[in-house]
Scaffold this motif. Structure first.
Motif, PDB file in Angstrom:
ATOM      1  N   GLU A  77       0.822  -1.215   0.000  1.00  0.00           N
ATOM      2  CA  GLU A  77       0.000   0.000   0.000  1.00  0.00           C
ATOM      3  C   GLU A  77       0.854   1.262   0.000  1.00  0.00           C
ATOM      4  O   GLU A  77       0.473   2.284  -0.606  1.00  0.00           O
ATOM      5  N   GLU A  78       2.009   1.225   0.651  1.00  0.00           N
ATOM      6  CA  GLU A  78       2.897   2.388   0.631  1.00  0.00           C
ATOM      7  C   GLU A  78       3.463   2.608  -0.769  1.00  0.00           C
ATOM      8  O   GLU A  78       3.524   3.741  -1.258  1.00  0.00           O
ATOM      9  N   GLU A  80       2.078   1.644  -3.541  1.00  0.00           N
ATOM     10  CA  GLU A  80       0.962   2.103  -4.373  1.00  0.00           C
ATOM     11  C   GLU A  80       0.757   3.602  -4.205  1.00  0.00           C
ATOM     12  O   GLU A  80       0.529   4.321  -5.183  1.00  0.00           O
ATOM     13  N   SER A  81       0.866   4.100  -2.981  1.00  0.00           N
ATOM     14  CA  SER A  81       0.701   5.527  -2.732  1.00  0.00           C
ATOM     15  C   SER A  81       1.840   6.342  -3.345  1.00  0.00           C
ATOM     16  O   SER A  81       1.656   7.497  -3.707  1.00  0.00           O
ATOM     17  N   GLU A  82       3.003   5.724  -3.467  1.00  0.00           N
ATOM     18  CA  GLU A  82       4.136   6.426  -4.071  1.00  0.00           C
ATOM     19  C   GLU A  82       4.052   6.469  -5.585  1.00  0.00           C
ATOM     20  O   GLU A  82       4.798   7.217  -6.230  1.00  0.00           O
ATOM     21  N   HIS A 245       0.078   4.888   4.315  1.00  0.00           N
ATOM     22  CA  HIS A 245      -0.498   5.761   3.294  1.00  0.00           C
ATOM     23  C   HIS A 245      -1.275   4.870   2.340  1.00  0.00           C
ATOM     24  O   HIS A 245      -0.714   3.914   1.789  1.00  0.00           O
ATOM     25  N   ARG A 247      -3.475   5.004  -1.045  1.00  0.00           N
ATOM     26  CA  ARG A 247      -3.799   5.854  -2.186  1.00  0.00           C
ATOM     27  C   ARG A 247      -3.517   7.323  -1.867  1.00  0.00           C
ATOM     28  O   ARG A 247      -4.363   8.201  -2.074  1.00  0.00           O
ATOM     29  N   LYS A 248      -2.315   7.548  -1.315  1.00  0.00           N
ATOM     30  CA  LYS A 248      -1.759   8.878  -1.013  1.00  0.00           C
ATOM     31  C   LYS A 248      -2.411   9.562   0.184  1.00  0.00           C
ATOM     32  O   LYS A 248      -2.089  10.706   0.508  1.00  0.00           O
ATOM     33  N   ARG A 249      -3.337   8.890   0.901  1.00  0.00           N
ATOM     34  CA  ARG A 249      -3.954   9.475   2.088  1.00  0.00           C
ATOM     35  C   ARG A 249      -3.292   8.909   3.346  1.00  0.00           C
ATOM     36  O   ARG A 249      -3.103   7.698   3.454  1.00  0.00           O
TER      37      ARG A 249
END
Length: 387
Positions: A77-78, A80-82, A245, A247-249
């Motif tokens: 997930e991290e 993916e957010s990056e 994080h 999806r960048k949240r």
């Protein structure tokens, strides 16, 4: 300063990646035939993002890796957010499956996170989080959407010399996921109730119902899962777990556990044409809440304490929420789901995506009592109750 072998590998990869996609290919080829560490995977994905490697190319490269350590959800997930794309994320999900029985990474992934909140801050956040979860369905409008369900079955890797007629039970991820079919479902949400209408199977019209389509099917993504977990009667135990994080949240993650004797979580298995067995199981997992809005953004769960003798021996699901617009208003709605089921010899996976949310208008017709007959079908005679 001494440089560990892992650090040296990352430095080599970084230098190669300065020349772009060819560098990435060279870096991956250098790991072919040997196991890689989670830190090496992180370096490869970050370098691919930095050098704007296409999602497809990065995913293809990741499929060539074999990990010697367990890859966890937080790392995926991290990344993916990056900026890791959906195909790269799917490839990492496969690596997570394949590495499920490997040892944990001893090094902490280099992701930036705030300090752990105090007990009082955790209580305040969880109170708002809990209220939003319990009232989630009350804020949903009546709507219709398209649900795409891609169903897969695991074809296990059979070791050389083994009896192919009696393959041993495969471990999670030990094989190849083969797509069995694609279901297109019209999902109607009206008065807090869901109706599933199967419209296409592999792109062709069908008269089958969703329930009779065979295999594993997915239902209850619009709030019932939240209510099962947060219902006071379930006596679910929660505990703050970590920051991430998603999806960048910036997101707070809580672990949860519901014992079987207080659970309402049901697992179903279709056997034969019309026989469907259901059992109640316990559940544990992680719930992700947006730090700014206190809204649920992801639910991950695994069944536990499945009754002995039931065909399903393991089950897990991951449900993502995101914002969609209906009639000019934004609502938090299911985005995608990944559901896994395992029996003594078989493993199944459903990848579900939700598209084209639109308002359920007064001109629409819907019945929750029974499926509507096909246009050219003759209605069955009404059955009279026994005297």
């Amino acid at each position: 300063m001494a440089v560990r072998n892992t650090d040296f590998s990352l430095l080599v990869c970084a230098r190669l990646l300065r020349i772009g996609v060819l560098g990435l290919a060279a870096c991956i080829m250098s790991h072919a035939g040997e196991s890689s560490l989670v830190e090496e995977l992180i370096g490869i994905v970050r370098s691919g993002i930095q050098h704007h490697t296409s999602d497809k190319s990065l995913a293809k490269s990741l499929h060539k890796l074999t990990l010697s350590q367990k890859l966890n959800l937080r790392t995926i997930e991290e990344l993916e957010s990056e900026g890791a794309g959906p195909e790269a994320v799917a490839a990492m999900d496969d690596l997570r499956d394949a590495s499920a029985r490997k040892p944990e990474s001893t090094a902490i992934p280099p992701f930036q996170s705030p300090a752990r909140p105090s007990i009082e801050e955790q209580k305040q956040f969880f109170h708002l989080f809990n209220v939003n979860a319990m009232h989630y369905t009350k804020g949903l409008p009546d709507f219709i959407c398209t649900q795409m369900v891609r169903r897969y079955q695991l074809t296990p890797i059979v070791p050389p010399g083994s009896d192919r007629r009696r393959p041993s039970t495969p471990t999670i991820g030990a094989g190849f996921w083969i797509q069995q079919d694609v279901l297109t479902v019209k999902l109607s949400y009206f008065a807090n109730r869901e109706k599933y209408e199967l419209t296409l199977v592999n792109g062709k019209k069908t008269r089958e119902t969703y329930e009779s389509s065979g295999g594993a099917i997915s239902e209850g993504d619009f709030g019932s899962t939240l209510l099962e977990i947060f219902d006071p009667a379930s006596a679910t135990k929660f505990q703050w777990d970590h920051w991430t994080h998603l999806r960048k949240r910036l997101t707070q993650v809580y672990s949860y556990r519901t014992s079987r004797d207080r659970s309402h979580y049901k697992i179903g298995m279709t056997q034969g044409a019309d026989q469907r067995r259901m059992v109640v199981a316990g559940r544990r997992g992680l719930i992700y809440a947006d730090d700014a809005t206190h809204m649920v953004m992801r639910i991950f769960g695994e069944a536990e304490s499945i009754p002995p003798g039931f065909p399903v021996t393991a089950q897990s699901s991951l449900l993502d929420y995101d914002y969609a617009t209906i009639s000019g208003q934004r609502f938090l709605l299911p985005l995608r789901a990944d559901e896994r089921m395992k029996t003594a010899r078989l493993q199944f996976k459903n990848v579900v995506e939700f598209h084209d949310y639109r308002k359920f208008t007064g001109e629409s017709t819907i019945s929750f009592d029974a499926p509507e007959p096909a246009p050219d079908a003759t209605p069955a005679p009404e059955k009279k109750p026994p005297q």
